[in-house]
Motif scaffolding. Structure first.
Motif, PDB file in Angstrom:
ATOM      1  N   HIS A   7       8.079  -7.606  -6.643  1.00 41.31           N
ATOM      2  CA  HIS A   7       7.530  -7.737  -7.988  1.00 41.31           C
ATOM      3  C   HIS A   7       7.165  -9.202  -8.225  1.00 41.31           C
ATOM      4  CE1 HIS A   7       8.066  -3.638  -9.262  1.00 41.31           C
ATOM      5  NE2 HIS A   7       9.265  -3.641  -8.712  1.00 41.31           N
TER       6      HIS A   7
ATOM      7  N   THR B 155       1.728   2.914   4.614  1.00 41.34           N
ATOM      8  CA  THR B 155       2.174   3.645   3.427  1.00 41.34           C
ATOM      9  C   THR B 155       3.242   2.850   2.676  1.00 41.34           C
ATOM     10  OG1 THR B 155       3.729   4.863   4.828  1.00 41.34           O
ATOM     11  CG2 THR B 155       1.675   5.956   4.297  1.00 41.34           C
ATOM     12  N   ASP B 156       4.141   2.219   3.427  1.00 41.29           N
ATOM     13  CA  ASP B 156       5.207   1.452   2.803  1.00 41.29           C
ATOM     14  C   ASP B 156       4.640   0.310   1.961  1.00 41.29           C
ATOM     15  OD1 ASP B 156       8.272   1.308   3.043  1.00 41.29           O
ATOM     16  OD2 ASP B 156       7.666  -0.787   3.262  1.00 41.29           O
TER      17      ASP B 156
ATOM     18  N   THR C 131       1.577  -0.017   0.833  1.00 34.73           N
ATOM     19  CA  THR C 131       0.761   0.513  -0.263  1.00 34.73           C
ATOM     20  C   THR C 131       1.654   0.898  -1.441  1.00 34.73           C
ATOM     21  OG1 THR C 131      -0.798   1.388   1.355  1.00 34.73           O
ATOM     22  CG2 THR C 131      -0.956   2.241  -0.887  1.00 34.73           C
ATOM     23  N   ALA C 132       2.749   1.605  -1.151  1.00 33.89           N
ATOM     24  CA  ALA C 132       3.626   2.054  -2.229  1.00 33.89           C
ATOM     25  C   ALA C 132       4.225   0.866  -2.978  1.00 33.89           C
ATOM     26  CB  ALA C 132       4.745   2.939  -1.655  1.00 33.89           C
ATOM     27  N   ARG C 133       4.668  -0.157  -2.234  1.00 31.47           N
ATOM     28  CA  ARG C 133       5.299  -1.301  -2.888  1.00 31.47           C
ATOM     29  C   ARG C 133       4.312  -2.090  -3.735  1.00 31.47           C
ATOM     30  NH1 ARG C 133       7.293  -3.396   2.481  1.00 31.47           N
ATOM     31  NH2 ARG C 133       7.165  -5.393   1.441  1.00 31.47           N
TER      32      ARG C 133
ATOM     33  N   THR D 196       1.553   8.405  -0.369  1.00 28.78           N
ATOM     34  CA  THR D 196       0.248   7.726  -0.444  1.00 28.78           C
ATOM     35  C   THR D 196      -0.696   8.325   0.600  1.00 28.78           C
ATOM     36  OG1 THR D 196       0.982   5.964   1.060  1.00 28.78           O
ATOM     37  CG2 THR D 196       1.176   5.551  -1.307  1.00 28.78           C
TER      38      THR D 196
ATOM     39  N   PRO E  64      -4.059   2.670  -5.844  1.00 22.16           N
ATOM     40  CA  PRO E  64      -3.361   2.875  -4.558  1.00 22.16           C
ATOM     41  C   PRO E  64      -4.309   3.227  -3.419  1.00 22.16           C
ATOM     42  CG  PRO E  64      -2.865   4.639  -6.120  1.00 22.16           C
ATOM     43  CD  PRO E  64      -3.553   3.562  -6.893  1.00 22.16           C
TER      44      PRO E  64
ATOM     45  N   PHE F 116       1.726  -1.324 -11.203  1.00 29.18           N
ATOM     46  CA  PHE F 116       1.922  -0.419 -12.335  1.00 29.18           C
ATOM     47  C   PHE F 116       3.143  -0.794 -13.176  1.00 29.18           C
ATOM     48  CE2 PHE F 116      -1.373   2.746 -12.280  1.00 29.18           C
ATOM     49  CZ  PHE F 116      -1.962   2.509 -11.059  1.00 29.18           C
ATOM     50  N   MET F 117       4.124  -1.448 -12.566  1.00 28.07           N
ATOM     51  CA  MET F 117       5.250  -1.913 -13.376  1.00 28.07           C
ATOM     52  C   MET F 117       4.790  -3.001 -14.344  1.00 28.07           C
ATOM     53  SD  MET F 117       7.915  -0.318 -13.265  1.00 28.07           S
ATOM     54  CE  MET F 117       7.334   1.245 -12.689  1.00 28.07           C
TER      55      MET F 117
ATOM     56  N   THR G 200       1.493  -0.935  -5.039  1.00 30.36           N
ATOM     57  CA  THR G 200       1.105  -0.098  -6.175  1.00 30.36           C
ATOM     58  C   THR G 200       2.174  -0.145  -7.254  1.00 30.36           C
ATOM     59  OG1 THR G 200      -0.006   1.369  -4.627  1.00 30.36           O
ATOM     60  CG2 THR G 200       0.370   2.202  -6.838  1.00 30.36           C
ATOM     61  N   SER G 201       3.401  -0.040  -6.831  1.00 30.15           N
ATOM     62  CA  SER G 201       4.506  -0.053  -7.775  1.00 30.15           C
ATOM     63  C   SER G 201       4.533  -1.369  -8.554  1.00 30.15           C
ATOM     64  CB  SER G 201       5.806   0.136  -6.996  1.00 30.15           C
ATOM     65  OG  SER G 201       6.849   0.355  -7.860  1.00 30.15           O
ATOM     66  N   MET G 202       4.306  -2.466  -7.822  1.00 29.55           N
ATOM     67  CA  MET G 202       4.276  -3.778  -8.472  1.00 29.55           C
ATOM     68  C   MET G 202       3.204  -3.817  -9.558  1.00 29.55           C
ATOM     69  SD  MET G 202       2.324  -6.751  -8.328  1.00 29.55           S
ATOM     70  CE  MET G 202       1.483  -6.927  -6.775  1.00 29.55           C
TER      71      MET G 202
ATOM     72  N   PHE H  47      -4.561   1.191  -0.082  1.00 33.54           N
ATOM     73  CA  PHE H  47      -4.364   1.875   1.202  1.00 33.54           C
ATOM     74  C   PHE H  47      -5.474   1.498   2.171  1.00 33.54           C
ATOM     75  CE2 PHE H  47      -2.222   5.490   3.329  1.00 33.54           C
ATOM     76  CZ  PHE H  47      -3.113   5.709   4.366  1.00 33.54           C
TER      77      PHE H  47
END
Lengths: 456, 176
Positions: free
Chosen positions: B75, A296-297, A299-301, B26, A68, A307-308, A303-305, A72
């Motif tokens: 995703h 931030t938005d 980056t979070a999305r 973040t 992340p 790690f999922m 990162t989530s992609m 970022f």
């Protein structure tokens, strides 16, 4: 039993082609095979109980916190338009020469892609920024498209890239596993930092080869890459040029340098790099609430992609190895004619083909943990293996007709740019990539020399 | 039909709000980690608690933003065939995927994690590191939260796709 593992892999590939998100396809199919097997008494259901602690292991994996932070940093550089300004400043600098714009694209790609490392993002950015300019200046469409695709994927192999962080983490645990299986007691370790340092010389050689090819093309086909006329270049003074070039350059050098001299772990360097990117944005007056929300938005999305997929892949590999798939692949690779070389060739070819349908994240998390322990147990160097895999995947993303980079460029290119021209344009770069793989295979020292110097 | 639309919109709104909220972590991660590095190399001070807080934030971000990322269609998909398909056909894929893949994963993850999380709560599990944070049980609870979020999101996605297939949705695409 191992047949079921193979069948599961096949089913995953088929279901992936329907276009359902990769992370949940991996997890879902693995779960159905696990539950189905348990109901039929062919699968030890207790294995699934390891899932929560696997997930927790991913949550607390300190190496991967770099992901992340690097995302970022990259998104910040992009959103604050530092990337665009860098490209424009460099274009002013090199534009007056034949082929200068092409060279600019490669250099900026090498610098900036390094920080984001997400193929799609870089190719799209470069395609939107540089392609219209190149075409307007009378550059050959194929050559322009090829250069942008190659430059956009370059960031994958140049540290600090996210691909190397993920590969480094996976190879590190594969190396532990390989040594344990060989009964080595004084275990050696590899780290993401090792992989960064090892990838530096091959990465720079690739950049140099790209530049040489562009210089050759500019000399051989002068009309394909004309110089920008003097009166059309922006009136940029030397001072402005330096003010735009130096800060992002300093940032990348600081991030890489602190890792190389051993002052910081990749995660720490990523945090400093992200902070630095924020300071650069602030210095340009582009660090308001709006920019921060967007950065931030995204980056979070992203990162989530990532790690999922890691969680999905970890459930997949849990079931795959419980069915004996690991063992089977290990035996298969061990019994190939040609020993380590033969096994390496087969793995590289398989990864190349998988690169047509899967992004590097999925390949790194699904395929590498299965094949790497077997290859490393044959005595291959872990850093060399990681760098070879990275360059191999980069090549795969460039290769028609399925290469990822080509799709992304097609998406942002004007309709007047023929798909055939894109394909023709990337061929020389693919040949350079294959040449680089051959070079590293012949002289592994190109990868292993620098880490040996820095760390031992 | 109207009630289904409202339910789907409600689930999406909650998941999106959670995702947008944790996204700001973040920024906090960058600042906290930079502070950890500054203290260590500048003043020789190690602050394990702050370092672990970065890990906590990291886990919270990628887990709790997952349903939000799903709603935003972030995703990764293998879309070589899908890009040529009609919205209806894509909605069918997502309907089946949501119900047959994502929903079971979320439900089984929740079922498997209940014991794991309860155990951590009973011991009020703390960090294994000296000076670490005493909230490991809360960190583990995130697994149950994300499982619940994903189960709800799977149903909401399926609802979206169902509405699209019935032609009742005002949206041309199941995604917004």
């Amino acid at each position: 039993m191992a047949l079921i593992a193979g069948l599961m892999f096949l089913v995953v590939c088929l279901v992936l082609l329907t276009g359902y998100p990769v992370a949940f396809t991996l997890a879902g199919i693995a779960l159905l095979f696990g539950l189905g097997g348990a109901a039929a008494g062919a699968f030890p259901a207790g294995e699934l109980l390891a899932l929560p602690s696997r997930v927790f292991g991913i949550m607390t994996n300190e190496t991967l916190i770099a992901v992340p932070l690097f995302v970022f940093m990259g998104v910040m550089l992009e959103r604050s338009e530092i990337a665009r300004e860098l490209l424009e400043a460099m274009a002013t600098l090199f534009g007056r020469r034949r082929g200068g714009l092409g060279i600019t694209v490669v250099l900026v790609g090498a610098l900036l892609a390094a920080s984001t490392g997400i193929v799609g993002a870089t190719v799209v950015t470069m395609g939107l920024l540089a392609l219209p300019t190149m075409l307007r200046r009378g550059y050959d469409p194929g050559l322009s498209a090829g250069t942008i695709c190659a430059a956009g994927t370059l960031g994958q192999v140049i540290p600090p890239s996210i691909m190397l962080v993920l590969l480094g983490d996976v190879i590190a645990s594969a190396y532990q596993q390989a040594q344990a299986s060989m009964g080595v007691f004084s275990m050696q370790t590899v780290s993401v930092g090792d992989l960064f340092v090892g990838a530096l010389i091959p990465g720079l050689l690739t950049v140099a080869a790209y530049l040489l090819y562009l210089l050759f093309a500019a000399w051989r086909w002068p009309t394909a890459m004309p110089a920008v006329p003097d009166d059309e270049r922006g009136e940029t003074t030397g001072l402005v040029l330096i003010s735009r070039l130096l800060p992002p350059l300093a940032l990348i050098v600081a991030v890489l340098g602190s890792i190389m001299i051993g002052a910081a772990t990749p995660t720490e360097a990523a945090a400093i790099g992200a902070l630095g990117a924020m300071l650069l944005a602030a210095a340009r007056g582009r660090l308001g609430r709006r920019e921060l929300t967007a950065v931030t938005d995204q980056t979070a999305r992203l990162t989530s992609m990532v790690f999922m997929i890691l969680i999905g892949a970890s459930l997949f590999s849990l079931v795959f190895s419980a069915y004996g798939g690991d063992r089977a692949v290990h035996d298969l690779l061990g019994n190939l004619p040609g020993g380590a070389l033969g096994a390496m060739l087969v793995v590289m070819a398989a990864m190349f083909l998988l690169g047509f349908i899967l992004d590097f994240i999925e390949i790194t998390f699904v395929v590498v943990p299965i094949v790497a322990p077997a290859l490393l147990a044959m005595g291959l160097d872990p850093i060399w293996l990681g760098v070879m895999m990275a360059i191999n995947l980069q090549t795969s993303f460039l290769t028609p007709p399925f290469g990822f980079a080509l799709f992304y460029l097609r998406g942002v290119a004007p309709a007047s740019l023929e798909t055939g021209a894109i394909y023709r344009g990337v061929v020389p770069f693919i040949l350079i990539q294959l040449g680089m793989l051959g070079l590293l295979a012949a002289w592994p020292g190109l990868v292993t020399w620098l880490p040996g110097l820095v760390y031992r | 039909m109207r009630r289904l639309t409202r339910l789907v919109a409600g689930i999406d709104a909650v998941n999106n709000a959670i995702g947008r909220g944790v996204a700001w972590l973040t920024l906090a991660m960058v600042l906290a980690d930079a502070l950890v590095v500054g203290l260590r190399y500048g003043f020789g001070i190690g602050w394990t608690g702050l370092q672990e807080s970065v890990t906590y934030m990291h886990a919270a971000v990628f887990l709790l933003a997952t349903a939000y990322a799903l709603n935003r269609d972030d995703h990764v998909r293998v879309d070589i065939f899908q890009r040529q398909w009609s919205p209806r056909r894509r909605a069918l894929v997502d309907l089946l995927g949501s119900l047959c893949l994502l929903l079971p994963v979320a439900v089984v993850l929740a079922a498997l994690s209940v014991g794991y999380v309860t155990d951590a709560w009973q011991r009020l599990e703390t960090s294994a590191q000296p000076g670490g944070l005493p909230f490991v049980y809360l960190l583990k609870t995130l697994i149950l939260v994300v499982a619940a979020q994903l189960a709800a999101a799977a149903l909401a996605r399926a609802g979206h796709c169902w509405l699209t297939l019935r032609g009742a949705s005002t949206e041309a695409e199941p995604w917004h």
